[in-house]
Scaffold this active site. Structure first.
Site, PDB file in Angstrom:
ATOM      1  N   SER A 160       3.559   0.598  -0.017  1.00  0.00           N
ATOM      2  CA  SER A 160       3.341   0.268   1.389  1.00  0.00           C
ATOM      3  C   SER A 160       4.278  -0.846   1.852  1.00  0.00           C
ATOM      4  CB  SER A 160       1.863  -0.090   1.609  1.00  0.00           C
ATOM      5  OG  SER A 160       1.550  -0.134   2.971  1.00  0.00           O
ATOM      6  N   ASP A 252      -1.256  10.340   6.375  1.00  0.00           N
ATOM      7  CA  ASP A 252      -0.871   8.938   6.489  1.00  0.00           C
ATOM      8  C   ASP A 252       0.071   8.805   7.676  1.00  0.00           C
ATOM      9  OD1 ASP A 252      -0.161   6.275   6.143  1.00  0.00           O
ATOM     10  OD2 ASP A 252       0.829   6.562   4.215  1.00  0.00           O
ATOM     11  N   HIS A 282      -3.678   6.955   3.170  1.00  0.00           N
ATOM     12  CA  HIS A 282      -2.804   5.855   2.762  1.00  0.00           C
ATOM     13  C   HIS A 282      -3.320   5.108   1.536  1.00  0.00           C
ATOM     14  CE1 HIS A 282       0.375   2.894   3.449  1.00  0.00           C
ATOM     15  NE2 HIS A 282      -0.512   1.947   3.224  1.00  0.00           N
TER      16      HIS A 282
END
Length: 328
Positions: A160, A252, A282
């Protein structure tokens, strides 16, 4: 396929960030408690490593911690630097999830892992975390003998916001004419902080577009969102970057970031592999206790890392990196 059925009952717990976070430290502690409490329910612990050591990197106001893990196999080993996610604002190398990932990569990837606890926004906004990763790479090179590391054999990986930092750092190294990094792993990466690419709103998902905007505003502060060190997807030239593995989740809002980056890397002649986690959102790739597909995701990632490390140990990875650098 639809969202993994095992995730559907978790939907009531998918809350979103406030537009502003008035007390980042209090928010950070609250999220850390919730994350560690959920670890027992959702995530498998990492395997045993031969040694674990906390180190300090940098000096003064730019000092940060890192945790080093060694596999039990005979060295010298390649080194993998890992950066956790958390919107540049939350999360820690010392969280149970980060520990599990690092231990798994050390054992399954047969390498030394340096789990970087980079400085957090908004106290330390962009580009401080990028500088921290670059400092950690330099630290590994300077301490390779005492680490038992294979000289010149470094890979990096992030999840991320951690993947954003990794992608930015490899661009910075490329622009400096350096070939320190032989391979990068980007999982559910956020790669455009200008928010110009078309993304879904994702209000029904655990990470919404509004959440991405809130986190990125805290990270950028007054920084330029169009700077490639903030938004690697906006870099005009991606040639000369190391071989790259990108993993995206099917459901996501950031899926398009990873897919577009993979396409641009391939166009630039960079060896690139793209993994699609079907049914995932996610946060769910970390749910290795709950989801067989999360274990598959983790196995695919560590297999990619092992492949890169094996090439480095037999010398082909470093030769390829040097050859690509000479062409850049």
């Amino acid at each position: 396929m639809p969202i993994d059925p095992a995730l559907i009952h978790l939907r009531p717990s998918w809350t979103h960030l406030p537009v502003t976070i008035d007390d980042p430290q209090l928010f950070r502690k609250s999220v850390a408690r919730a994350t560690d409490e959920g670890f027992e329910k959702f995530t498998l612990p990492g395997p045993t490593v031969s040694k674990r050591k906390v180190v300090q990197i940098g000096s003064g106001n730019e000092m940060f911690s890192a945790i080093v893990y060694w596999p039990a196999t005979e060295g010298p080993h390649p080194v993998h630097l890992f950066l956790h996610g958390g919107g540049w604002t939350i999360g820690s190398a010392f969280s149970r999830d980060s520990e599990a990932v690092s231990r798994n990569r050390a054992v399954q990837g047969n390498c030394i892992v340096v789990n970087v606890d980079y400085r957090k926004a908004p106290e330390h906004p962009y580009p401080a975390p990028v500088h921290d990763l670059l400092a950690a790479i330099d630290w590994v090179a300077d301490h390779s003998t005492e680490l038992g590391a294979l000289a010149g054999a470094i890979t990096v990986g992030g999840q991320s916001s951690g993947a954003n930092i990794v992608a930015a750092a490899t661009l910075a190294l490329r622009d400096e004419g350096r070939n320190d990094v032989s391979h990068q792993i980007l999982e559910v990466p956020v790669l455009d902080l200008s928010h110009t690419i078309p993304r879904e709103q994702g209000d029904e998902l655990p990470l919404s577009l509004s959440d991405v905007h809130t986190f990125s505003a805290m990270y950028l502060n007054a920084g330029d969102p169009n700077d490639p060190l903030a938004s690697p997807l906006l870099a005009t030239d991606l040639q000369g970057l190391p071989p790259t593995y990108i993993a995206v989740a099917e459901y996501d809002v950031l899926r398009i970031d990873g897919e577009q980056y993979a396409a641009r890397l391939r166009t630039a002649g960079v060896e690139t592999r793209l993994y699609l986690g079907r049914g995932h959102v996610h946060m769910s790739p970390s749910m290795t206790r709950l989801l067989p597909s999360a274990r598959d995701w983790q196995a695919a990632t560590t297999q990619e890392l092992l492949r890169a490390n094996t090439a480095l140990q037999d010398g082909t990875g470093r030769l390829l990196s040097n050859a690509l650098q000479s062409l850049a």
